[in-house]
Design a protein around this motif. Structure first.
Motif, mmCIF file in Angstrom:
data_model
loop_
_atom_site.group_PDB
_atom_site.id
_atom_site.type_symbol
_atom_site.label_atom_id
_atom_site.label_comp_id
_atom_site.label_asym_id
_atom_site.label_seq_id
_atom_site.Cartn_x
_atom_site.Cartn_y
_atom_site.Cartn_z
ATOM 1 N N MET A 40 -44.673 -42.244 13.339
ATOM 2 C CA MET A 40 -44.979 -41.093 14.000
ATOM 3 C C MET A 40 -46.573 -41.008 13.685
ATOM 4 O O MET A 40 -47.155 -41.028 12.489
ATOM 5 C CB MET A 40 -44.417 -39.891 13.297
ATOM 6 C CG MET A 40 -44.933 -38.427 13.728
ATOM 7 S SD MET A 40 -43.804 -36.777 13.296
ATOM 8 C CE MET A 40 -44.650 -36.996 11.625
ATOM 9 N N GLN A 41 -47.386 -40.839 14.852
ATOM 10 C CA GLN A 41 -48.816 -40.633 14.634
ATOM 11 C C GLN A 41 -49.069 -39.174 14.373
ATOM 12 O O GLN A 41 -48.397 -38.386 15.027
ATOM 13 C CB GLN A 41 -49.304 -40.861 16.129
ATOM 14 C CG GLN A 41 -50.716 -40.871 16.216
ATOM 15 C CD GLN A 41 -51.585 -42.039 15.492
ATOM 16 O OE1 GLN A 41 -51.260 -43.043 15.207
ATOM 17 N NE2 GLN A 41 -52.426 -41.532 14.335
ATOM 18 N N THR A 42 -49.982 -38.948 13.432
ATOM 19 C CA THR A 42 -50.454 -37.578 13.149
ATOM 20 C C THR A 42 -51.890 -37.573 13.140
ATOM 21 O O THR A 42 -52.653 -38.599 13.243
ATOM 22 C CB THR A 42 -49.824 -37.129 11.626
ATOM 23 O OG1 THR A 42 -50.680 -37.765 10.805
ATOM 24 C CG2 THR A 42 -48.474 -37.295 11.649
ATOM 25 N N TYR A 129 -31.668 -34.541 11.046
ATOM 26 C CA TYR A 129 -32.130 -35.691 11.503
ATOM 27 C C TYR A 129 -31.229 -35.966 12.838
ATOM 28 O O TYR A 129 -30.136 -35.740 12.737
ATOM 29 C CB TYR A 129 -31.809 -36.885 10.942
ATOM 30 C CG TYR A 129 -33.057 -37.151 9.763
ATOM 31 C CD1 TYR A 129 -33.924 -38.432 9.942
ATOM 32 C CD2 TYR A 129 -33.337 -36.547 8.456
ATOM 33 C CE1 TYR A 129 -34.852 -38.660 9.051
ATOM 34 C CE2 TYR A 129 -34.378 -36.812 7.866
ATOM 35 C CZ TYR A 129 -34.985 -37.944 8.139
ATOM 36 O OH TYR A 129 -36.068 -38.097 7.284
ATOM 37 N N THR A 130 -31.848 -36.288 14.153
ATOM 38 C CA THR A 130 -30.804 -36.448 15.116
ATOM 39 C C THR A 130 -31.548 -37.827 15.812
ATOM 40 O O THR A 130 -32.837 -37.938 16.074
ATOM 41 C CB THR A 130 -31.085 -35.219 16.189
ATOM 42 O OG1 THR A 130 -30.775 -34.028 15.563
ATOM 43 C CG2 THR A 130 -30.288 -35.555 17.463
ATOM 44 N N LEU A 131 -30.688 -38.829 16.175
ATOM 45 C CA LEU A 131 -31.035 -39.912 16.888
ATOM 46 C C LEU A 131 -30.874 -39.489 18.191
ATOM 47 O O LEU A 131 -29.963 -39.463 18.988
ATOM 48 C CB LEU A 131 -29.884 -41.062 16.609
ATOM 49 C CG LEU A 131 -30.155 -42.419 17.297
ATOM 50 C CD1 LEU A 131 -31.481 -42.987 16.592
ATOM 51 C CD2 LEU A 131 -29.028 -43.305 16.960
ATOM 52 N N VAL A 132 -32.315 -39.490 18.996
ATOM 53 C CA VAL A 132 -32.324 -39.195 20.313
ATOM 54 C C VAL A 132 -31.939 -40.132 21.372
ATOM 55 O O VAL A 132 -30.974 -40.165 22.141
ATOM 56 C CB VAL A 132 -33.612 -38.636 20.529
ATOM 57 C CG1 VAL A 132 -33.936 -38.393 22.053
ATOM 58 C CG2 VAL A 132 -34.185 -37.701 19.661
ATOM 59 N N VAL A 140 -36.209 -32.206 11.624
ATOM 60 C CA VAL A 140 -36.943 -30.925 11.417
ATOM 61 C C VAL A 140 -36.505 -30.665 9.980
ATOM 62 O O VAL A 140 -35.287 -30.762 9.545
ATOM 63 C CB VAL A 140 -35.953 -30.157 12.575
ATOM 64 C CG1 VAL A 140 -36.352 -28.748 12.435
ATOM 65 C CG2 VAL A 140 -36.062 -30.484 13.782
ATOM 66 N N ILE A 141 -37.324 -29.851 9.265
ATOM 67 C CA ILE A 141 -37.252 -29.187 8.381
ATOM 68 C C ILE A 141 -37.641 -27.679 8.633
ATOM 69 O O ILE A 141 -38.495 -27.424 9.452
ATOM 70 C CB ILE A 141 -38.043 -29.681 7.044
ATOM 71 C CG1 ILE A 141 -39.711 -29.359 7.502
ATOM 72 C CG2 ILE A 141 -38.024 -30.923 6.719
ATOM 73 C CD1 ILE A 141 -40.754 -29.905 6.409
ATOM 74 N N SER A 152 -41.087 -27.296 10.843
ATOM 75 C CA SER A 152 -41.859 -28.425 11.242
ATOM 76 C C SER A 152 -40.976 -29.489 11.823
ATOM 77 O O SER A 152 -39.869 -29.666 11.457
ATOM 78 C CB SER A 152 -42.536 -29.226 9.929
ATOM 79 O OG SER A 152 -43.380 -28.105 9.234
ATOM 80 N N ASN A 153 -41.485 -30.096 12.938
ATOM 81 C CA ASN A 153 -40.838 -31.214 13.717
ATOM 82 C C ASN A 153 -41.483 -32.355 13.458
ATOM 83 O O ASN A 153 -42.784 -32.567 13.321
ATOM 84 C CB ASN A 153 -40.905 -30.747 15.269
ATOM 85 C CG ASN A 153 -40.079 -29.855 15.485
ATOM 86 O OD1 ASN A 153 -38.930 -29.706 15.584
ATOM 87 N ND2 ASN A 153 -40.534 -28.484 15.861
ATOM 88 N N PHE A 154 -40.768 -33.491 13.369
ATOM 89 C CA PHE A 154 -41.156 -34.927 13.299
ATOM 90 C C PHE A 154 -40.576 -35.644 14.242
ATOM 91 O O PHE A 154 -39.245 -35.669 14.547
ATOM 92 C CB PHE A 154 -40.747 -35.371 11.923
ATOM 93 C CG PHE A 154 -41.348 -34.490 10.894
ATOM 94 C CD1 PHE A 154 -42.562 -34.742 10.222
ATOM 95 C CD2 PHE A 154 -40.605 -33.471 10.145
ATOM 96 C CE1 PHE A 154 -43.156 -33.816 9.277
ATOM 97 C CE2 PHE A 154 -41.238 -32.594 9.122
ATOM 98 C CZ PHE A 154 -42.608 -32.858 8.807
ATOM 99 N N TYR A 155 -41.247 -36.425 15.024
ATOM 100 C CA TYR A 155 -40.716 -37.022 16.111
ATOM 101 C C TYR A 155 -41.185 -38.528 15.801
ATOM 102 O O TYR A 155 -42.442 -39.053 15.994
ATOM 103 C CB TYR A 155 -41.280 -36.811 17.774
ATOM 104 C CG TYR A 155 -40.978 -35.304 17.814
ATOM 105 C CD1 TYR A 155 -39.822 -34.994 18.496
ATOM 106 C CD2 TYR A 155 -41.812 -34.354 17.648
ATOM 107 C CE1 TYR A 155 -39.534 -33.770 18.941
ATOM 108 C CE2 TYR A 155 -41.374 -33.103 18.140
ATOM 109 C CZ TYR A 155 -40.195 -32.666 18.726
ATOM 110 O OH TYR A 155 -39.899 -31.629 18.722
#
Length: 161
Positions: A40-42, A129-132, A140-141, A152-155
Motif C-alpha cells: 500500500m502506498q502512503t 480484513y476482507t479479500l476484495v 480496517v482498524i 483507519s482504512n488500509f487498501y
C-alpha cells in the motif's frame, strides 16, 4: 427430478459440513488467501505486509515501511493462530504495548475475510480484513462496534514478483 434434488441436497449437506469442519478444526487453511506480499502506498512510503504459513495452526505475518530512500522500517510482527479452540489475530507492534503481543479474538470469519476484536485494548478494539478480489485486500482498524467512526482504512494490492 426427485433423485436429482435428493442428490443435490446430500451434496450440499456434505459440502457444508466439510467447510464448517475445516473452519473449526484448528487449521488456518481458510485464511490462506492472505499468503503472499501485499503493498500500500502512503505519504511516508510503501507499507508491505507479508504472510506465510508457519504450520497447520499458524500464519506468520510482518509489516514493513519502505521509505523513498530505500530505508526499511519494521512496523509489526503478526500471527494468525488457532489456540484453545479459537482463532486469534496477534500483532506485536514496534514501540507500542511494550512491544508485547496483543491478542484479538477472531469473532467471525469465512473464506474471504475475518473480524478480530479485543474490547479491552485502547486502540484499535477491532481489526478486519476482507479479500476484495484475488489481488486486493481492504483492512480496517477501528474502536469497535460502539464507536466505529474512529477508524483507519488500509487498501493493499498483491505485490507482483
Amino acid at each position: 427430478m426427485k433423485k436429482n434434488s435428493i442428490a443435490f441436497l446430500l451434496l450440499f449437506t456434505v459440502c457444508s459440513f466439510v467447510t464448517e469442519s475445516a473452519l473449526l478444526n484448528g487449521s488456518v487453511k481458510s485464511f490462506h488467501w492472505l499468503n503472499g506480499s501485499w503493498q500500500m502506498q502512503t505519504k511516508r512510503g510503501i507499507i508491505t505486509e507479508k504472510w506465510a504459513v508457519a504450520n497447520d495452526s499458524t500464519l506468520a505475518g510482518e509489516s514493513i515501511m519502505t521509505r523513498a530512500d530505500g530505508t526499511e522500517i519494521p512496523l509489526e510482527k503478526i500471527q494468525l493462530a488457532f489456540r484453545n479452540g479459537n482463532y486469534y489475530y496477534i500483532p506485536t507492534v514496534k514501540n507500542q504495548n511494550g512491544e508485547q503481543p496483543v491478542e484479538f479474538k477472531i469473532t467471525s470469519h469465512n473464506e474471504t475475510g475475518f473480524v478480530a476484536e479485543n474490547p479491552q485494548h485502547d486502540f484499535p478494539k477491532r481489526i478486519s480484513y476482507t479479500l476484495v478480489n484475488k489481488d486486493s485486500i481492504h483492512a480496517v482498524i477501528d474502536d469497535g462496534a460502539a464507536t466505529p467512526v474512529k477508524k483507519s482504512n488500509f487498501y493493499y494490492s498483491r505485490k507482483k514478483d
